[in-house]
Design an enzyme around this catalytic site. Structure first.
Site, PDB file in Angstrom:
ATOM      1  N   CYS A 360      47.249  -8.358  51.779  1.00  0.00           N
ATOM      2  CA  CYS A 360      45.647  -8.649  52.221  1.00  0.00           C
ATOM      3  C   CYS A 360      45.192  -9.960  52.758  1.00  0.00           C
ATOM      4  O   CYS A 360      44.726 -10.252  53.515  1.00  0.00           O
ATOM      5  CB  CYS A 360      44.763  -7.948  51.320  1.00  0.00           C
ATOM      6  SG  CYS A 360      45.551  -7.004  49.956  1.00  0.00           S
ATOM      7  N   ARG A 389      56.555  -8.200  43.259  1.00  0.00           N
ATOM      8  CA  ARG A 389      55.811  -8.060  41.969  1.00  0.00           C
ATOM      9  C   ARG A 389      56.613  -7.993  40.849  1.00  0.00           C
ATOM     10  O   ARG A 389      57.821  -7.324  40.790  1.00  0.00           O
ATOM     11  CB  ARG A 389      54.760  -6.913  42.069  1.00  0.00           C
ATOM     12  CG  ARG A 389      53.812  -6.766  43.009  1.00  0.00           C
ATOM     13  CD  ARG A 389      53.175  -5.677  43.311  1.00  0.00           C
ATOM     14  NE  ARG A 389      52.098  -5.500  44.429  1.00  0.00           N
ATOM     15  CZ  ARG A 389      51.312  -4.427  44.794  1.00  0.00           C
ATOM     16  NH1 ARG A 389      51.255  -3.370  43.894  1.00  0.00           N
ATOM     17  NH2 ARG A 389      50.627  -4.555  45.900  1.00  0.00           N
ATOM     18  N   ASP A 409      51.578  -1.444  55.639  1.00  0.00           N
ATOM     19  CA  ASP A 409      50.326  -1.929  55.501  1.00  0.00           C
ATOM     20  C   ASP A 409      49.498  -2.396  56.417  1.00  0.00           C
ATOM     21  O   ASP A 409      50.010  -2.814  57.308  1.00  0.00           O
ATOM     22  CB  ASP A 409      50.607  -3.376  54.490  1.00  0.00           C
ATOM     23  CG  ASP A 409      49.181  -3.473  53.617  1.00  0.00           C
ATOM     24  OD1 ASP A 409      48.753  -2.784  53.524  1.00  0.00           O
ATOM     25  OD2 ASP A 409      49.451  -4.523  53.098  1.00  0.00           O
ATOM     26  N   LYS A 495      38.859   3.582  46.181  1.00  0.00           N
ATOM     27  CA  LYS A 495      39.902   3.970  47.105  1.00  0.00           C
ATOM     28  C   LYS A 495      39.937   5.679  46.938  1.00  0.00           C
ATOM     29  O   LYS A 495      39.851   6.116  46.264  1.00  0.00           O
ATOM     30  CB  LYS A 495      40.995   3.293  46.910  1.00  0.00           C
ATOM     31  CG  LYS A 495      41.655   3.768  45.340  1.00  0.00           C
ATOM     32  CD  LYS A 495      43.041   3.028  45.146  1.00  0.00           C
ATOM     33  CE  LYS A 495      43.620   3.097  43.602  1.00  0.00           C
ATOM     34  NZ  LYS A 495      44.809   2.753  43.420  1.00  0.00           N
TER      35      LYS A 495
END
Length: 670
Positions: A360, A389, A409, A495
């Site tokens: 993002c 991650r 994405d 979301k």
């Protein structure tokens, strides 16, 4: 004269009940059938023990087995407590800690006595029998409110150091509830918020099974003592348990890690914890998915970009991820470490960078290049974005939970007036894609969490936009499993979630879209509006596969490795019966390959039954068998995976046309 409370029921009727009465009394007043069936009560919206007295006028809904979600949560919680009681009776000196309900059962963490050692799976049958004895005793479960210090003293006297430690960290002045199982000196006690069923006998002794044992650190901290965690699955009745165990057996057969070995798709190893080594067969699936997704996003008006893997820590501080997500990020120094002495050392002056855990912020930086006008919006930026991650080693699970993954994405930058239409268009795109893969799904709305960025007004607006878009898309109804999930949104945005249902009834949360006003503000994204002034865009974060790794894992298990022809790594094998047909087999293979099919030839000096069995284990969907007759007549005998001995003889041209049709991706079919 005692006070009377007005108890309002779901059918609109009101019953007058004296002070001290309980939901169980209301159930009994309505009828003996309901009194027997009622498990708990929803009082003014809160699930409570059925034996807990009313404190005031209240709205009451009685919970029975028909209210399956609430009922399962209750019984699983009770099974956990019964497990703890059974273990302590069977193994004196064992300390108890915590035991929550889970999605399909429960677990409880224990500190075994020092002379006993950790629990093992060999202990489970005896513990199960002890649990059934507790259930058969039908002891009442009694809620009591204690003072915090009294709870600590009780557990300290009982040698329960973990419980004594924990209770003192609960807020001072908050009512502390203890639950007593049974009466008198032999009653078993545990610290618990509740609620519980009226007695242990309300549980079905044949509706649970202990499944496994693992280690777990006290409070999840590796610096703390290691505990023994005992897991179980629990249901409302024996039939539900049997169905679940059957599903588990089927899931084991479909385990993507086992199938990956059989089909030579990928492997994992310690040299790269949580990262996938893709083999040629597995990467063929990846490439098909990537090509498919590119066609879909190109047609939907997205622009594909590529952004850096490593970014300065300052960027993550600005975005808010450094404060909210730091423990899950891989951080690296922006200098060459000294390695001359005792290993790599970093100086105090080192600046820090991080591998991106999400795409993002980088997409905002692309958006900020050059002045954007309202005429440029909506701007849809897409990336096959590789992210890292720092997941704990113990949480890693094949393709389903990894440290390195690639997302399909995209971020849509739009005006407030465009949000609903963009989300609605995304709903249609996701629907088309999931149908191409044969999935049904449910749509959920995850609402604001307790800890979040942004104003309440912005959250109100963002949540309502998502509601409106789903309603306009015709999905805010039971057919799509529409549900709102309080507290489950991200720290920066609510979301929408897409939960896919696979071939054996499991659900997988995959696609999402989030309406974010926080990140554009924190990273100073703006556009020039029709009024000539600067405005903040709304940033929609969206993905459909979620990650390629996890989506491929889901597909492997959904199809049990038997992919549709268009996705299969090897779509067909041409196998010979006799060596006289080798030349013809090579001609057939060349024709199929020239038509774009992924085909192999098997001319080994092996019996055809051996070849059929071997390629069936490799999950090749189509086997084209050729012998002397087929070579003379220009035909092939087509065997389909799973068709056992059945085969269809056809001309090579017919077989080629059939294979080309089945190998065409669903979005390219007429």
């Amino acid at each position: 004269m005692s006070r009377m409370f007005r108890i309002s029921l779901p059918d609109g009727t009101v019953r007058e009940m004296p002070e001290g009465s309980t939901p169980a009394d209301v159930a009994a007043a309505i009828g003996p059938g309901l009194a027997k069936a009622a498990l708990a009560a929803r009082v003014n919206g809160e699930v409570r023990d059925i034996m807990r007295p009313f404190e005031e006028d209240a709205e009451l809904a009685l919970i029975t087995a028909r209210d399956e979600k609430d009922a399962l949560e209750l019984v699983r919680h009770d099974y956990a407590h019964v497990l703890a009681e059974a273990v302590q009776k069977l193994y004196p000196g064992t300390q108890i800690t915590f035991g929550p309900a889970t999605d399909d059962g429960f677990y409880y963490d224990f500190a075994p006595a020092a002379d006993r050692g950790p629990f093992t799976e060999e202990d489970l049958p005896a513990i199960e029998e002890a649990m059934r004895s507790v259930i058969a005793a039908d002891e009442p479960l009694i809620r009591e409110v204690w003072q915090r210090e009294d709870v600590r003293d009780f557990f300290a006297r009982s040698g329960e150091s973990f419980k004594a430690e924990w209770v003192m960290e609960l807020p001072e002045g908050e009512p502390i509830t203890m639950y007593r199982s049974g009466q008198g000196e032999n009653a078993w006690m545990d610290l618990c918020r509740g609620p519980h069923l009226a007695s242990t006998g309300k549980l079905d002794p044949q509706a649970f099974k202990l499944t496994r044992v693992s280690g777990a650190y006290w409070r999840g901290d590796p610096k703390n003592p290691m505990l023994s965690r005992i897991y179980g699955t629990a249901w409302l009745n024996k039939k539900q348990l049997s169905e679940h165990l059957t599903r588990l057996e089927e899931a084991a057969k479909r385990d993507h890690r086992r199938l990956a070995r059989e089909m030579d798709l990928f492997h994992l190893q310690e040299e790269a914890h949580g990262s996938i080594f893709w083999h040629p067969n597995g990467f063929k699936i990846w490439r098909e998915l990537e090509a498919y997704m590119r066609r879909k996003i190109d047609a939907a008006g997205y622009r594909e970009i590529k952004t850096p893997q490593v970014m300065d820590a300052h960027q993550w501080e600005q975005s808010g991820h450094w404060g909210k997500y730091r423990e899950n990020m891989f951080v690296i120094p922006d200098e060459v470490p000294n390695t001359e002495d005792v290993g790599p050392l970093v100086s105090d002056d080192a600046k820090w960078m991080a591998l991106k855990p999400m795409n993002c912020p980088a997409h905002v930086l692309v958006f900020r290049q050059g002045i954007k006008s309202y005429r440029d919006l909506p701007l849809r930026l897409f990336e096959h974005g590789c992210c890292h991650r720092n997941e704990p080693h113990g949480a890693l699970h094949g393709l389903m939970r990894v440290r390195q993954f690639t997302q399909d994405d995209a971020h849509i930058f739009c005006t407030e007036g465009q949000v609903v239409e963009e989300v609605k268009a995304f709903c249609a795109l996701a629907d088309a894609i999931y149908k191409d893969f044969g999935f049904t799904y449910q749509v959920k709305l995850a609402l604001r969490p307790e800890k979040r960025f942004g104003s309440e007004a912005d959250w109100d607006k963002a949540e309502q936009e998502l509601r409106d878009a789903v309603a306009e898309a015709g999905m805010a109804n039971d057919d799509y499993g529409w549900e709102e999930l309080p507290g489950e949104g991200a720290f920066y945005a609510p979301k929408l979630e897409w939960h896919l249902t696979d071939a054996i009834g499991r659900t997988w949360q995959v696609g999402t879209i989030q309406g974010d006003r926080v990140l554009p503000d924190r990273l100073d994204a703006s556009f020039v509006g029709e009024d000539g002034e600067r405005h903040r865009p709304v940033m929609l974060h969206r993905a459909i596969f979620g990650s390629y790794e996890r989506f491929i894992g889901i597909l492997i298990e959904h199809h049990a490795g038997r992919f549709p022809v268009w996705l299969a790594p090897t779509q067909a094998v041409v196998a010979t019966i006799v060596s006289d047909a080798d030349g013809y087999a090579n001609e057939v293979t060349a024709r199929l390959a020239a038509a774009g099919l992924r085909v192999e030839v098997d001319t080994r000096n092996e019996k055809i039954n051996y070849k059929v069995r071997e390629h069936s284990l490799a999950k090749v969907p189509l086997l084209l068998v050729v012998g002397k007759r087929e070579a003379e007549e220009g035909t092939v005998a087509v065997r389909r995976l799973g068709s056992e001995d059945r085969q269809q003889v056809m001309s090579l041209d017919e077989a080629l046309a059939m294979l080309k049709a089945e190998a065409t991706p669903p979005d390219l079919r007429g």
